[in-house]
Every structure is written in structure tokens, then in C-alpha cells.
Design a protein around this motif. Structure first.
Motif, PDB file in Angstrom:
ATOM      1  N   LEU A  81       0.848  -1.191   0.000  1.00  0.00           N
ATOM      2  CA  LEU A  81       0.000   0.000   0.000  1.00  0.00           C
ATOM      3  C   LEU A  81       0.883   1.239   0.000  1.00  0.00           C
ATOM      4  O   LEU A  81       1.835   1.334   0.776  1.00  0.00           O
ATOM      5  CB  LEU A  81      -0.888  -0.003   1.246  1.00  0.00           C
ATOM      6  CG  LEU A  81      -1.716   1.246   1.539  1.00  0.00           C
ATOM      7  CD1 LEU A  81      -2.812   1.412   0.502  1.00  0.00           C
ATOM      8  CD2 LEU A  81      -2.297   1.168   2.941  1.00  0.00           C
ATOM      9  N   TYR A  82       0.560   2.210  -0.874  1.00  0.00           N
ATOM     10  CA  TYR A  82       1.294   3.471  -0.947  1.00  0.00           C
ATOM     11  C   TYR A  82       0.325   4.616  -0.659  1.00  0.00           C
ATOM     12  O   TYR A  82      -0.842   4.580  -1.069  1.00  0.00           O
ATOM     13  CB  TYR A  82       1.909   3.673  -2.338  1.00  0.00           C
ATOM     14  CG  TYR A  82       2.898   2.598  -2.729  1.00  0.00           C
ATOM     15  CD1 TYR A  82       4.257   2.775  -2.523  1.00  0.00           C
ATOM     16  CD2 TYR A  82       2.458   1.408  -3.303  1.00  0.00           C
ATOM     17  CE1 TYR A  82       5.165   1.782  -2.876  1.00  0.00           C
ATOM     18  CE2 TYR A  82       3.359   0.405  -3.663  1.00  0.00           C
ATOM     19  CZ  TYR A  82       4.701   0.605  -3.440  1.00  0.00           C
ATOM     20  OH  TYR A  82       5.598  -0.370  -3.792  1.00  0.00           O
ATOM     21  N   PHE A  83       0.814   5.637   0.010  1.00  0.00           N
ATOM     22  CA  PHE A  83      -0.008   6.836   0.213  1.00  0.00           C
ATOM     23  C   PHE A  83       0.889   8.043   0.421  1.00  0.00           C
ATOM     24  O   PHE A  83       2.071   7.921   0.776  1.00  0.00           O
ATOM     25  CB  PHE A  83      -0.977   6.668   1.397  1.00  0.00           C
ATOM     26  CG  PHE A  83      -0.325   6.390   2.716  1.00  0.00           C
ATOM     27  CD1 PHE A  83       0.039   7.417   3.570  1.00  0.00           C
ATOM     28  CD2 PHE A  83      -0.092   5.077   3.118  1.00  0.00           C
ATOM     29  CE1 PHE A  83       0.630   7.147   4.796  1.00  0.00           C
ATOM     30  CE2 PHE A  83       0.496   4.800   4.338  1.00  0.00           C
ATOM     31  CZ  PHE A  83       0.862   5.845   5.183  1.00  0.00           C
ATOM     32  N   GLY A  84       0.327   9.211   0.171  1.00  0.00           N
ATOM     33  CA  GLY A  84       1.070  10.448   0.294  1.00  0.00           C
ATOM     34  C   GLY A  84       0.960  11.033   1.688  1.00  0.00           C
ATOM     35  O   GLY A  84      -0.133  11.135   2.239  1.00  0.00           O
ATOM     36  N   GLY A  85       2.107  11.399   2.248  1.00  0.00           N
ATOM     37  CA  GLY A  85       2.117  12.174   3.485  1.00  0.00           C
ATOM     38  C   GLY A  85       2.191  13.635   3.103  1.00  0.00           C
ATOM     39  O   GLY A  85       3.270  14.251   3.116  1.00  0.00           O
ATOM     40  N   ASN A  86       1.047  14.194   2.769  1.00  0.00           N
ATOM     41  CA  ASN A  86       0.986  15.515   2.152  1.00  0.00           C
ATOM     42  C   ASN A  86       1.739  16.566   2.956  1.00  0.00           C
ATOM     43  O   ASN A  86       2.572  17.298   2.437  1.00  0.00           O
ATOM     44  CB  ASN A  86      -0.480  15.912   1.993  1.00  0.00           C
ATOM     45  CG  ASN A  86      -0.677  17.187   1.212  1.00  0.00           C
ATOM     46  OD1 ASN A  86       0.048  17.451   0.274  1.00  0.00           O
ATOM     47  ND2 ASN A  86      -1.654  17.975   1.590  1.00  0.00           N
ATOM     48  N   ASP A  87       1.461  16.639   4.251  1.00  0.00           N
ATOM     49  CA  ASP A  87       2.097  17.647   5.089  1.00  0.00           C
ATOM     50  C   ASP A  87       3.452  17.196   5.622  1.00  0.00           C
ATOM     51  O   ASP A  87       4.155  17.983   6.258  1.00  0.00           O
ATOM     52  CB  ASP A  87       1.188  17.999   6.270  1.00  0.00           C
ATOM     53  CG  ASP A  87       0.071  18.937   5.864  1.00  0.00           C
ATOM     54  OD1 ASP A  87      -0.175  19.046   4.647  1.00  0.00           O
ATOM     55  OD2 ASP A  87      -0.545  19.553   6.743  1.00  0.00           O
ATOM     56  N   GLN A  88       3.819  15.939   5.397  1.00  0.00           N
ATOM     57  CA  GLN A  88       5.109  15.435   5.865  1.00  0.00           C
ATOM     58  C   GLN A  88       6.137  15.360   4.745  1.00  0.00           C
ATOM     59  O   GLN A  88       7.264  14.942   4.969  1.00  0.00           O
ATOM     60  CB  GLN A  88       4.914  14.066   6.520  1.00  0.00           C
ATOM     61  CG  GLN A  88       4.111  14.163   7.821  1.00  0.00           C
ATOM     62  CD  GLN A  88       3.624  12.817   8.312  1.00  0.00           C
ATOM     63  OE1 GLN A  88       2.914  12.102   7.614  1.00  0.00           O
ATOM     64  NE2 GLN A  88       4.001  12.458   9.524  1.00  0.00           N
ATOM     65  N   GLN A  89       5.726  15.745   3.528  1.00  0.00           N
ATOM     66  CA  GLN A  89       6.616  15.826   2.367  1.00  0.00           C
ATOM     67  C   GLN A  89       7.270  14.470   2.070  1.00  0.00           C
ATOM     68  O   GLN A  89       8.435  14.391   1.686  1.00  0.00           O
ATOM     69  CB  GLN A  89       7.685  16.899   2.581  1.00  0.00           C
ATOM     70  CG  GLN A  89       7.192  18.209   3.144  1.00  0.00           C
ATOM     71  CD  GLN A  89       6.065  18.839   2.349  1.00  0.00           C
ATOM     72  OE1 GLN A  89       5.890  18.562   1.168  1.00  0.00           O
ATOM     73  NE2 GLN A  89       5.271  19.706   2.989  1.00  0.00           N
ATOM     74  N   ARG A  90       6.487  13.401   2.280  1.00  0.00           N
ATOM     75  CA  ARG A  90       6.973  12.049   2.021  1.00  0.00           C
ATOM     76  C   ARG A  90       5.871  11.231   1.354  1.00  0.00           C
ATOM     77  O   ARG A  90       4.700  11.574   1.423  1.00  0.00           O
ATOM     78  CB  ARG A  90       7.364  11.338   3.321  1.00  0.00           C
ATOM     79  CG  ARG A  90       8.598  11.861   4.030  1.00  0.00           C
ATOM     80  CD  ARG A  90       8.784  11.086   5.335  1.00  0.00           C
ATOM     81  NE  ARG A  90      10.076  11.321   5.960  1.00  0.00           N
ATOM     82  CZ  ARG A  90      10.323  12.288   6.829  1.00  0.00           C
ATOM     83  NH1 ARG A  90       9.341  13.107   7.183  1.00  0.00           N
ATOM     84  NH2 ARG A  90      11.529  12.436   7.351  1.00  0.00           N
ATOM     85  N   VAL A  91       6.282  10.110   0.761  1.00  0.00           N
ATOM     86  CA  VAL A  91       5.355   9.064   0.327  1.00  0.00           C
ATOM     87  C   VAL A  91       5.752   7.785   1.043  1.00  0.00           C
ATOM     88  O   VAL A  91       6.940   7.441   1.121  1.00  0.00           O
ATOM     89  CB  VAL A  91       5.399   8.870  -1.195  1.00  0.00           C
ATOM     90  CG1 VAL A  91       4.522   7.699  -1.612  1.00  0.00           C
ATOM     91  CG2 VAL A  91       4.951  10.138  -1.904  1.00  0.00           C
ATOM     92  N   TYR A  92       4.744   7.096   1.588  1.00  0.00           N
ATOM     93  CA  TYR A  92       4.985   5.927   2.429  1.00  0.00           C
ATOM     94  C   TYR A  92       4.521   4.647   1.739  1.00  0.00           C
ATOM     95  O   TYR A  92       3.640   4.657   0.869  1.00  0.00           O
ATOM     96  CB  TYR A  92       4.242   6.071   3.757  1.00  0.00           C
ATOM     97  CG  TYR A  92       4.633   7.283   4.545  1.00  0.00           C
ATOM     98  CD1 TYR A  92       5.894   7.388   5.115  1.00  0.00           C
ATOM     99  CD2 TYR A  92       3.732   8.328   4.729  1.00  0.00           C
ATOM    100  CE1 TYR A  92       6.251   8.509   5.850  1.00  0.00           C
ATOM    101  CE2 TYR A  92       4.084   9.456   5.454  1.00  0.00           C
ATOM    102  CZ  TYR A  92       5.352   9.539   6.017  1.00  0.00           C
ATOM    103  OH  TYR A  92       5.699  10.642   6.729  1.00  0.00           O
ATOM    104  N   LYS A  93       5.103   3.542   2.200  1.00  0.00           N
ATOM    105  CA  LYS A  93       4.727   2.205   1.744  1.00  0.00           C
ATOM    106  C   LYS A  93       4.449   1.342   2.975  1.00  0.00           C
ATOM    107  O   LYS A  93       5.202   1.371   3.951  1.00  0.00           O
ATOM    108  CB  LYS A  93       5.863   1.601   0.924  1.00  0.00           C
ATOM    109  CG  LYS A  93       5.730   0.113   0.608  1.00  0.00           C
ATOM    110  CD  LYS A  93       6.983  -0.367  -0.121  1.00  0.00           C
ATOM    111  CE  LYS A  93       7.034  -1.868  -0.267  1.00  0.00           C
ATOM    112  NZ  LYS A  93       8.282  -2.301  -0.949  1.00  0.00           N
TER     113      LYS A  93
END
Length: 760
Positions: free
Chosen positions: A162-174
Motif C-alpha cells: 500500500l502506498y499513500f502520500g504524506g501531504n504535510d510530511q513531504q513524504r510518500v509511504y509504503k
């Protein structure tokens, strides 16, 4: 929902939503659903469409036959509850994105709960990432223990990661199927950089949307960097679309040369075509595997229209999410239209490659013109091909219809112009291929059709180079009264309680007759929740005249602002300076106690003309940045090389509660000054005062300062009355003494406020 086989490829239709935004729990047909700001959309292998209804806090499923069911959410209410139980009894808080896997499990970016939720095929809901607190997280731990902050975008790869954007953390997570969370892109520092290297060393500015293609490459909508980034399977990151310094979007350009505005949605089909929701461009773009960009939906004009026709001629209103089915159908979360739109077979629509020189004309002609009045007729010549066009090779020829003559300085019915010495660059610029034309006195009224041809000495794409230009010639007739006018409201104003705005009323003659009723009384009744404020203005904006504007001086406001009375002459088409339409611009304000919603009980009664409906919408103040007012507290002063403070005061209109959430705020220093990066905020009207530091980004050698924070006021006992920013600046050592008024403060969607600095 309409099946793909029933309409031609490239046709746009509405498949979910009827445009209204009231919560309707009993809707069983998808096109009867009443959505409020749908942000996310997904489609599974069976053609079921899933919708993240952001402001109703629900997720819906629409089957191919148009049946609507609830997947998650309870009664449209915001909150967090229900894990381990039925998803239809659980609460969500501003779901912003949705994805579905091959087993039928639905993943939801539950944004303001700071979690990713999962609804399994049995309808049970659980949290798979996030513990409900928004902050930084540690690497390699269990995803359900991670501290997320406003997660956005969800996507799955072939292995179930699963991937999602950490919009306010300036990252993309898996998140792996075993529940372990890691960063796959971004350092956590806001900015732009890292292309060509490992994605974990790259910088982002609000990575919002994510998508995964059939070979597990990851695509990221890097919103404020105006780019789409790609992370290959080896972890290397590149930019595949968008260039803030590039040219305007044109058909067939390389995607990495096009200027995108806040790309917030991204999807990939099985053939490797990339689809991008150009939020502020009111379009959806397609980038083919060769990098060529084309428009597949939207005509750049915000609004709603075009269903049943080619999607490129339709209107969208802030498209935010996109998804593409296995059949090649594109689904669009048309957010402000409160609908999900579908473009049939978009992946199968292949636009022909333009030749090296591909000219086209943007027609310039009036719908009608008065006899004896000169007007412009012709086209602006543009180039959508990849090569520069030499002006000596291009000639535009206008053959006038019998009854029309050239204007002053020209003779003959065949007018020509060649652009010797000029060059037309690829995908930009234009040449003036218009001519002054007149219908002389004695020309009978009627339709006169001239012909325009664009001739090119070298190889030319022959499409779009010959035009028929009909113009209705009208002769002055005895003036008619106001009942001959077509009167309608052009814009529906939206305002938060206490906020001021304006709307336009258009007066035109549909038959192009001159209408001159004389001074008449025009009575306007404001929709419920609104009052009239200030002096209305008028303007004539006909295509072949200089703009004429002025104030409607003879006006009164009565009934506590509910009634506006204007005494004026709404004449059109009587001279060369009042070619219709006539536009009244009328200022209004939402009452401070107005309840959110659309009101349609206003009216305009113009003399003997039948009443015309006026509508206006009250928006929710607590989430609307436009309910704020910003001003510079005092003039900034410093000697060259010295430091000083720039104070910015933020209040709400009529002291209503405003909580817009995290908002991008851009400050431009006046000439001679530079930001140092120091910034604090304070609420000084509460006891004890509340103060802290603000995180900032300094750009352009100190010329620009960017703050991302929530400028909330009046939401509780600790933020009453006003918010004050104190920004540290320094007068440049080489600053020339004087007063400079070219600074700016741009808070979200608010109009920029000028900032003044004085170098001593």
C-alpha cells in the motif's frame, strides 16, 4: 451508469451525483446522489466505482447498472469510530482518496483522522496505518503505530503493498502486507530536488496523489512543485510531467515542457498512459508512453456542461481525483460540481501526431454588427506544431461577403496579410490575422458570411485553415423597451458569513436590435442571507469596442440591505460604444448569521420586464480561507543592512470562526528588503497570550518567504480576535533609500495584499 458501448469514445457523462450537495441518505441511484466535494475516485475490475465524499464523510460504491450503496461512513457525520465493526456504522473524517484491490477490499485515506482505513470484502473496517496523531513517524515499525499527518492518496501494487502520500510530511509511504511502514520517497524537507537519484533523498512540496502502473512504477502528484514524479522499481526518481518554467499546455507537447497548475490527481492505465487532474486548469491530461501530452477532458473554463458530447468540449470545476478502468474508461472526481464524471474509452482515443508546421486560427468576429459601424473580422494565427514557422511563408486571406467592405485604409473584397520578418514559436505566440470591416449604409439587414483562409508556403496541416465567418448585420430600428432585453445572472456568488463578494447581471438583446428604454427603475432583492453593500457599477464589454465602464450613481439600499433600487438606462446596441452585453456588477455581503446553503429567492425586476431569479450561496465559514482579512499592521522601516520586523494581522470578517486548515502563505518582500527566515505567530488578545515559531521556507535570495500553517481565528478561547505574524526581514546593504509598495502577502486563495517597506 451508462455502458462504454452505448456512447462514442471520448464522450463525457455523469455517473454519480446530481450536483446538489445536501446529504441524502436514501439515494439508491448513483445519479440521484447528493455529494459534497468528492475528492477521490477508484474503479475495480468489475466496473464498480468508489467515491470518497470528503465533506459528507462517506465512501460510496456505484455499480455498472447505477445502483448506489454505502461502503463506509455513518449518516454523513464526521468523527472516528467503528474499527472492528461494520464500516457502514463507522465514522470517517474528510475521506480524501480511495483505492480497491483485487479481493474487493477498499482502502480509504481518512485524512483528518490521520489514518488509512481498510474495508474488507465482508464490510468490516480496520485501521491499517496511523494512530490518529499528526506528526513525524519512525521508520520500519508497525504502520498502525505510525504518526501520520493528513495522509492523501492511496494506491496498491501487484504484491499488495500500500502506498499513500504524506501531504504535510513531504513524504510518500509504503506499507507491506505484513503492516511494516517505510518511506519510499521524500526526506521530509519541503522543496524540489533529487531527480536522477534515490527517491528517499528527493524533496517534495505536498505530494498529494499516488498511482502504481502494471510494472509497479510509482507516480506521485507533487502538487506545489507543479510536477508529476516517477519512482522506478529500482528507487530512482525522475520528473515525467510538469515544468513550472515551461510554456503553456498545448496539444502534443512533451509533458516535461508543459506548465501544470497544482496537479492533484494521477492514474495509470494498462498501456502505460498517465492521466493527470489539472486542478486549477480545469482539465484532465493524458501523457502517452512517449511523453506526449494531450487534453482528454475539460475546455479550461470552470463550470458544468458538455454531458453527452466530446469531453474536451465539456466543462469541469476543479477536477481532483482520476481513475481508469480496465476497459479504458476514465473517471473524474469533478469536485466542485459535486459529481463523478466518466469519459468513455479515453485510453482508446488516439490523437493524430501534428505535422512539423501546424497552424490554426482562433476566430475573431462579432455575432452581430450595426450597419455603418466598423468591426474586426478574421482570426489570431497560432502554431501547435513542434517547429518554428517563418512569417514570410504565411498569408491570411479574407474574402468578404457581398455587402461588406473593408474599413478605412483598405480597398477590395479580397484582403490579405503576410507576416514577413516575424517568426511564430512552437506552441505559443500569435499573429493578428484580423481586418477592419464595415457594412455601409444601405446594406440590407441579414447574415453575411465571409471566408478566411490561412495559406502556408511549406507543408501544412490543412485542418483548421479555412473558416466561414457569418455576421448578422442589423440596421437601426425604432428603439424597443426593456421587455426586448434578455436579462440573466451570469455568476452565482459564494461567500462565508460576513464575507463580501460581487455578482454580475447581464443585459443583452438576443436579436441584436438597439434597445433604449430610457431611465427606468430596477429593483433587486437579495437572496436570503445576503444584503447589498456599496455602489454597483456597469460595463459594456462588446468584442469590437473599447471597454466602457462607470458607476450606477442613482441607487439606494433599503430594507436593511435586502433591497437595491437602481435608476438607470440599460441601453444596448444604440451606438458603437454600447455593444452588448451590458454588465451590472453588484456588491453583496453574506450576513454574519447566515446559514450555509444555496439560496434562490432573490430577484431582479427591471421596469416592465418579467422578474429574473437571483441566486447566491453561503459557504461554511470555518473551512473557508476567503473569510479572512489580511493587513500590514505598520510600515516596515530599516536602514541598509539593519534588521526589522514585518507585522501581518489576520482577522475574520465580522469575527466569525475561521479554521481553513493548513494553508500555503507566500510573502514577497518589498524592494530593498529580504526575509531572513525568522517568523513567529501570536494571539495577543487572549490571556495568557499564545505564541510560537512558524516553520518557513526562504526562496529567491530572501525575496520570497513561504509559510504553511493553519491561520485560524475565533475557533476557541485561545485564538480570539486576531492572529499576528512577526516576520524578520533585513534591509539589503545596497538598498536605495525610499518607500517601496511592491511587497505582497498571499494567503491561500485570498487576493494578494500589498506590503510597504521604507528604506531609511
Amino acid at each position: 451508469m451508462t455502458t462504454s458501448a452505448s456512447v462514442p469514445d471520448g464522450t463525457i457523462t455523469t455517473v454519480v451525483g446530481n450536483g446538489r450537495d445536501d446529504y441524502r441518505p436514501d439515494a439508491s441511484q448513483a445519479t440521484s446522489a447528493q455529494l459534497r466535494k468528492p475528492w477521490g475516485v477508484a474503479v475495480d475490475g468489475h466496473g464498480n466505482v468508489y467515491v470518497a465524499d470528503n465533506e459528507h464523510h462517506m465512501v460510496y460504491k456505484a455499480t455498472p447498472d447505477g445502483t448506489l450503496t454505502v461502503v463506509a461512513g455513518k449518516n454523513g457525520s464526521a468523527g472516528f469510530s467503528g474499527d472492528g465493526g461494520r464500516a457502514t456504522e463507522a465514522q470517517l473524517n474528510a475521506p480524501i482518496a480511495v483505492a480497491v484491490d483485487g479481493r474487493g477490499s477498499v482502502y480509504i485515506a481518512d485524512q483528518q483522522n490521520h489514518r488509512i482505513r481498510k474495508v474488507d470484502s465482508d464490510g468490516r473496517i480496520t485501521t491499517v496505518a496511523g494512530n490518529g496523531f499528526g506528526d513525524f513517524k519512525s521508520e520500519g515499525g508497525q504502520a498502525t503505530s505510525a504518526l501520520l499527518k493528513y495522509p492523501t492518496g492511496v494506491a496498491l501494487d501487484s504484491a499488495g503493498n500500500l502506498y499513500f502520500g504524506g501531504n504535510d510530511q513531504q513524504r510518500v509511504y509504503k506499507v507491506t502486507p505484513g503492516g511494516v511502514i517505510t518511506t519510499v520517497a521524500g526526506t521530509g524537507a519541503q522543496g524540489y530536488g533529487g531527480d536522477g537519484g534515490p527517491a528517499t533523498a528527493a524533496q517534495f512540496s505536498h505530494p498529494r496523489a499516488v498511482a502504481v502502473d502494471s510494472t509497479d512504477n510509482l507516480y506521485i502528484g507533487d502538487e506545489y512543485n507543479q510536477r508529476i514524479r516517477k519512482v522506478a522499481r529500482d528507487g530512482r526518481i525522475t520528473t515525467v510531467a510538469g515544468n513550472p518554467d515551461g510554456g503553456p499546455v498545448a496539444e502534443g507537447v512533451q509533458a516535461t515542457s508543459a506548465k501544470l497548475w497544482n496537479p492533484v490527481g494521477v492514474a495509470v492505465d494498462t498501456a502505460g498512459n498517465l492521466f493527470i487532474a489539472g486542478n486549477d486548469q480545469q482539465r484532465v491530461f493524458k501523457v502517452d508512453p512517449h511523453g506526449s501530452l494531450t487534453t482528454v477532458a475539460g475546455n479550461s473554463n470552470a463550470g458544468y456542461g458538455g454531458d453527452g458530447h466530446q469531453a474536451t468540449a465539456g466543462q469541469l470545476y476543479y477536477p481532483l481525483g482520476v481513475a481508469v478502468s480496465d476497459l479504458g474508461d476514465l473517471y473524474i472526481a469533478d469536485c466542485w460540481n459535486n459529481r463523478i464524471r466518466k469519459v468513455t474509452g479515453v485510453a482508446r482515443v488516439v490523437r493524430p501526431t501534428p505535422p512539423p508546421a501546424d497552424l490554426y486560427g482562433e476566430v475573431v468576429r462579432p455575432h452581430s454588427a450595426r450597419r455603418g459601424q466598423e468591426f474586426d473580422l478574421g482570426a489570431r494565427i497560432r502554431n501547435r506544431g513542434p517547429n518554428t514557422v517563418a512569417g514570410r511563408d504565411v498569408t491570411v486571406v479574407l474574402t468578404l461577403a457581398d455587402g461588406l467592405e473593408p474599413g478605412t485604409g483598405s480597398t477590395g473584397r479580397r484582403l490579405a496579410r503576410t507576416f514577413t520578418g516575424a517568426e511564430l514559436a512552437p506552441n505559443q505566440g500569435s499573429w493578428d490575422g484580423t481586418f477592419r470591416v464595415i457594412a455601409p449604409d444601405g446594406t440590407p439587414p441579414g447574415v453575411y458570411t465571409s471566408t478566411l483562409e490561412i495559406q502556408y508556403a511549406a507543408e501544412l496541416n490543412v485542418k483548421d485553415n479555412v473558416f466561414n465567418l457569418p455576421v448578422v448585420i442589423v440596421a437601426p430600428e425604432p428603439v424597443a423597451d426593456e421587455t426586448e432585453l434578455d436579462i440573466h445572472q451570469e455568476t452565482v456568488p459564494e461567500a462565508a458569513p460576513g464575507q463580501s463578494t460581487k455578482f454580475n447581471m447581464l443585459y443583452s438583446s438576443t436579436t441584436a436590435k438597439p434597445v433604449n428604454p430610457g431611465v427606468i427603475t430596477q429593483r433587486f432583492t437579495a437572496p436570503s442571507g445576503f444584503v447589498f453593500t456599496g455602489e454597483p457599477t456597469y460595463g459594456y464589454y462588446g468584442p469590437n469596442q473599447a471597454v466602457v465602464t462607470g458607476n450606477l450613481d442613482d441607487f439606494t439600499v433599503e430594507d436593511g440591505g435586502r433591497t437595491l433600487i437602481v435608476n438607470a438606462n440599460p441601453h444596448v446596441n444604440t451606438t458603437g460604444s454600447d455593444t452588448g452585453p451590458l454588465v451590472y456588477t453588484i456588491p453583496v455581503q453574506a450576513r454574519s448569521d447566515a446559514e450555509p446553503g444555496l439560496r434562490t429567492d432573490g430577484s431582479a425586476v427591471v421596469g416592465k420586464h418579467a422578474p429574473v431569479q437571483i441566486a447566491a450561496k453561503v459557504t461554511g465559514a470555518t473551512h473557508d480561507v476567503t473569510a479572512l482579512q489580511v493587513k500590514q499592521e505598520s510600515v516596515l522601516e530599516a536602514t541598509p543592512g539593519a534588521a526589522a520586523s514585518l507585522n501581518i494581522e489576520i482577522r475574520s470578517l465580522n469575527n466569525v470562526a475561521v479554521d481553513p486548515g493548513t494553508t500555503v502563505q507566500t510573502f514577497t518582500a518589498p524592494t530593498g528588503f529580504a526575509f531572513t527566515g525568522g517568523a513567529t505567530y501570536g494571539y495577543y488578545y487572549v490571556k495568557p497570550t499564545v505564541t510560537d515559531n512558524l516553520a518557513t521556507t526562504v526562496r529567491d535570495d530572501g525575496k520570497t518567504l513561504v509559510i504553511e500553517s493553519d491561520p485560524h481565528v475565533n475557533t476557541g478561547a485561545t485564538d480570539t480576535t486576531a492572529l499576528l505574524y512577526t516576520l524578520t526581514v533585513r534591509a539589503r546593504p545596497d538598498a536605495v533609500p525610499g518607500t517601496y509598495r511592491d511587497g505582497k502577502a498571499a494567503i491561500g486563495r485570498l487576493a494578494p495584499v500589498p506590503l510597504t517597506g521604507h528604506v531609511l
